[in-house]
Design an enzyme around this catalytic site. Sequence first.
Site, PDB file in Angstrom:
ATOM      1  CB  CYS A  15     -74.756  17.943 -13.212  1.00  0.00           C
ATOM      2  SG  CYS A  15     -75.498  16.439 -13.914  1.00  0.00           S
ATOM      3  CD  GLU A  65     -70.191  21.556 -18.954  1.00  0.00           C
ATOM      4  OE1 GLU A  65     -70.592  20.522 -19.529  1.00  0.00           O
ATOM      5  OE2 GLU A  65     -70.757  22.032 -17.948  1.00  0.00           O
ATOM      6  CG  HIS A 112     -73.514  19.291 -18.069  1.00  0.00           C
ATOM      7  ND1 HIS A 112     -72.354  18.878 -17.458  1.00  0.00           N
ATOM      8  CD2 HIS A 112     -74.449  18.364 -17.747  1.00  0.00           C
ATOM      9  CE1 HIS A 112     -72.573  17.746 -16.813  1.00  0.00           C
ATOM     10  NE2 HIS A 112     -73.845  17.415 -16.971  1.00  0.00           N
TER      11      HIS A 112
END
Length: 454
Positions: A292, A395, A393
């Site tokens: 990001c 994750e 993202h």
Amino acid sequence: MTMTSDPSMDTIQDSARAALVLEDGSTFTGRAYGATGSTFGELVFSTGMTGYQETLTDPSYHRQIVVMTAPHVGNTGVNDEDPESGRIWVSGYVVRDPARRVSSWRARRSLDEELVAQGVVGVSGLDTRALTRRLREEGVMRAGIFSGEALFEEGPGGRVRERPVSDLVAEVKASPRMAGASLAPEVSTGEVYTVEPSGEFAGGVPVATVVAVDLGIKAMTPRRLAERGVRVVVVPQRSSIEEVLAVFEGLPEGAPRGVFFSNGPGDPDAAEHEVGLLREVLDRGIPFFGICFGNQILGRALGYGTFKLGYGHRGINQPVLDRTTGKVEVTAHNHGFAVDAPVFDGSGGPAVSTAPHGGGRYGRVVVSHVGLNDEVVEGLTCLDVPAFSVQYHPEAAAGPHDAAYLFDRFVGLLTDPGVWPPRLVVPDGPVPGGVGASDGAADETVADETEEKH
């Protein structure tokens, strides 16, 4: 211009009224939600259907008022396991239809109670579809939410009345802009801390040691690395290259090591310290991975520009093409800026450009991931130095797991640098004459290995 989302709002008692005022003078009236008072920020919308708790606690939303496009918000309440940081970071919250009761065994309190407890001013009962359409047409803009004493004043004869819209607009226009804002120092950790390997790797020798520079890091990110056997040492945004290198002191000769830059808020054009630090990392040949804001910092360190998107990407359903596998991933996004790097060559294939900074000292770069909605740069891969990044993202907090393999790719770069760089693949086969296109079978192998990691 005045827009009232629901005629019934006119009957709301003064104590419950709230107004969302945009810098162009548009006004949406509704009901106070969460804390009352006034708050200001860049007005953005998120298309996520779930994961509002992770959104609220994502430091990347610092100084932003978030509009939820999902009409019903709050039904799962708030728990103590899902936050991505120690507090709510959004400056304001806008929802259409807040849940009247909590329906989750994991909940510890309602969303409204949490907003009140943390002093987050919100508004509900708005026509969030009309509001989102306005942002898509006009672009994101500054806004303010006003409720309670911030919405009213004493008029002639001592009668309480709503403040003139012109006064509210003036306050909104006096609030800071996002462009040019350096916000990572405001959200970064103040102290160094370590996340040790977990799961099957707990208690063992780490497979690698990574310094994670906290620009607004989400808690799940170091956990994803720890699950793969990596010891993650999280350091403040202000850290110097000497402080980063000090983490590696005492490691055995040749022990895998790397640097990670996290997500975070603000304008990458204002991140001079972060760009300088990353160039020090690249100059030393230390493997790097960025997410990001970290992707934007890599772009700037390589010498590319960045620009502000009209209304950004925020949600958990954004399609992205990974050019190293030829596959489309559904991914979680939260960014209002993007890297300005060549995406396509003259034939429509992936462009390979020389990084502009320092007379090309960082070599060739390819846009490895492309947003399929608007062809925005969603990832960079350096072909001559060990560095890569993605704009979204992986994750998956909250969001899909399609991109989890990127953590495996980083671990592979740390432990077996000889495999770098990854080959590019397009849906119909290798890129003709492109990076890694010398052997079709080799490209198939890369695709197969990535498939296993999915």
